[in-house]
Write an enzyme that holds these catalytic residues in place. Structure first.
Site, PDB file in Angstrom:
ATOM      1  N   ARG A 154      -0.507  -8.941 -21.764  1.00 54.27           N
ATOM      2  CA  ARG A 154      -1.385  -8.694 -22.911  1.00 54.27           C
ATOM      3  C   ARG A 154      -0.841  -7.607 -23.828  1.00 54.27           C
ATOM      4  O   ARG A 154      -1.300  -7.465 -24.973  1.00 54.27           O
ATOM      5  CB  ARG A 154      -2.795  -8.340 -22.447  1.00 54.27           C
ATOM      6  CG  ARG A 154      -2.912  -7.019 -21.741  1.00 54.27           C
ATOM      7  CD  ARG A 154      -4.281  -6.846 -21.100  1.00 54.27           C
ATOM      8  NE  ARG A 154      -5.374  -7.068 -22.028  1.00 54.27           N
ATOM      9  CZ  ARG A 154      -5.818  -6.162 -22.880  1.00 54.27           C
ATOM     10  NH1 ARG A 154      -5.237  -4.962 -22.941  1.00 54.27           N
ATOM     11  NH2 ARG A 154      -6.821  -6.423 -23.682  1.00 54.27           N
TER      12      ARG A 154
ATOM     13  N   PRO B 210       0.803  -1.225   0.000  1.00 56.01           N
ATOM     14  CA  PRO B 210       0.000   0.000   0.000  1.00 56.01           C
ATOM     15  C   PRO B 210       0.833   1.271   0.000  1.00 56.01           C
ATOM     16  O   PRO B 210       0.316   2.350  -0.301  1.00 56.01           O
ATOM     17  CB  PRO B 210      -0.832  -0.122   1.292  1.00 56.01           C
ATOM     18  CG  PRO B 210      -0.083  -1.067   2.147  1.00 56.01           C
ATOM     19  CD  PRO B 210       0.585  -2.028   1.218  1.00 56.01           C
TER      20      PRO B 210
ATOM     21  N   ASP C  76      -7.280   0.394 -25.844  1.00 56.39           N
ATOM     22  CA  ASP C  76      -7.807   0.185 -24.498  1.00 56.39           C
ATOM     23  C   ASP C  76      -7.894   1.482 -23.710  1.00 56.39           C
ATOM     24  O   ASP C  76      -7.156   2.445 -23.973  1.00 56.39           O
ATOM     25  CB  ASP C  76      -6.918  -0.790 -23.716  1.00 56.39           C
ATOM     26  CG  ASP C  76      -7.140  -2.231 -24.126  1.00 56.39           C
ATOM     27  OD1 ASP C  76      -8.184  -2.515 -24.741  1.00 56.39           O
ATOM     28  OD2 ASP C  76      -6.274  -3.070 -23.824  1.00 56.39           O
TER      29      ASP C  76
ATOM     30  N   GLU D 199       0.700  -9.476   8.583  1.00 51.99           N
ATOM     31  CA  GLU D 199       0.722  -8.029   8.810  1.00 51.99           C
ATOM     32  C   GLU D 199       1.736  -7.316   7.923  1.00 51.99           C
ATOM     33  O   GLU D 199       1.721  -6.099   7.815  1.00 51.99           O
ATOM     34  CB  GLU D 199       1.048  -7.728  10.280  1.00 51.99           C
ATOM     35  CG  GLU D 199      -0.124  -7.923  11.220  1.00 51.99           C
ATOM     36  CD  GLU D 199      -1.288  -7.016  10.890  1.00 51.99           C
ATOM     37  OE1 GLU D 199      -1.101  -5.783  10.844  1.00 51.99           O
ATOM     38  OE2 GLU D 199      -2.395  -7.532  10.687  1.00 51.99           O
TER      39      GLU D 199
END
Length: 253
Positions: A154, A89, A169, A116
């Site tokens: 991809r 994060p 895209d 954790e």
């Protein structure tokens, strides 16, 4: 290209190596996938990979040694010096531009944390980059790694049947980083809704212009910050700006 993953759940990566377009490309040898389980690099009978955090608190922390030894083995097996990416994060936000950046390289070793977190000393010594999918929490780094692998693979030549598919895209640089336009297929009329007439015209110039306008319209409605980012990069032309101004005059709908 090759991706390696340090993971306690190697079977989770079968989804990209065996299924869909990434699985087909894997079978064709366009890219490779290897997993390395830190439990295989433990020395105790319980194959311990975690311990209680210093300073107290809930949860457990992944030990540095098993991760370090697994990474050494992965790098030795690869024989190159790829990015060692931790899914975290605290990392840089992963987006299409990062996917395109990774697609130009040799791949990466993805470190999938659990519990954790991971002993910070391993991160400081071995991780070269941290990436985050967004402001939410997952049980581990595997699902985020799968998303990254899929989005990168991809983009490789030969993976998609039509190379233009990736360039059109949403978020792709060739589309100014905007959202993609709507798509339609057969039947021509579905539940009283017809395919837009311009798409049936066969006039490639008009179709291209319509798709650009629809991309601008949808982006202005759903993700207006992408319009401003494209503007700041100088990727909107005069026709784009005229169309956006017409939306401002009449409202986006």
């Amino acid at each position: 290209m090759r991706f390696d993953a340090l993971t306690l759940f190697p079977d989770m990566f079968d989804v990209v190596s065996q299924a869909g377009v990434t699985g087909r490309a894997h079978k064709q040898g366009i890219w490779q996938m290897r997993t390395w389980n830190p439990r295989d690099y433990t020395t105790d009978v319980h194959r311990t990979v975690d311990d209680r955090p210093y300073g107290g608190g809930p949860g457990m922390v992944m030990l540095a040694d098993p991760l370090n030894d697994a990474l050494d083995q992965a790098l030795a097996d690869r024989g190159d010096k790829p990015e060692v990416i931790l899914l975290s994060p605290t990392g840089r936000r992963f987006n299409q531009a990062v996917a395109q950046e990774l697609a130009q390289g040799p791949g990466a070793v993805l470190v999938c944390g659990r519990y954790e977190g991971i002993d910070q000393r391993f991160i400081d010594a071995r991780v070269t980059q941290e990436l985050s999918l967004g402001d939410f929490v997952l049980s581990g780094g595997e699902i985020a790694s799968l998303a990254i692998i899929d989005s990168v693979v991809r983009l490789l030549p030969g993976v998609l049947n039509d190379a233009d598919s990736a360039r059109q895209d949403s978020f792709h640089a060739d589309n100014s980083g905007l959202l993609d336009s709507p798509h339609y297929t057969r039947p021509e009329v579905y539940r009283d809704q017809a395919v837009p007439e311009v798409l049936m015209s066969g006039h490639h110039g008009r179709i291209q212009a319509w798709r650009r306008e629809q991309s601008l319209r949808l982006t202005a409605l759903r993700r207006p910050e992408l319009i401003e980012q494209a503007r700041q990069r100088g990727e909107l032309n005069k026709a784009d700006e005229r169309f956006l101004a017409s939306l401002d005059d009449g409202g986006v709908s």
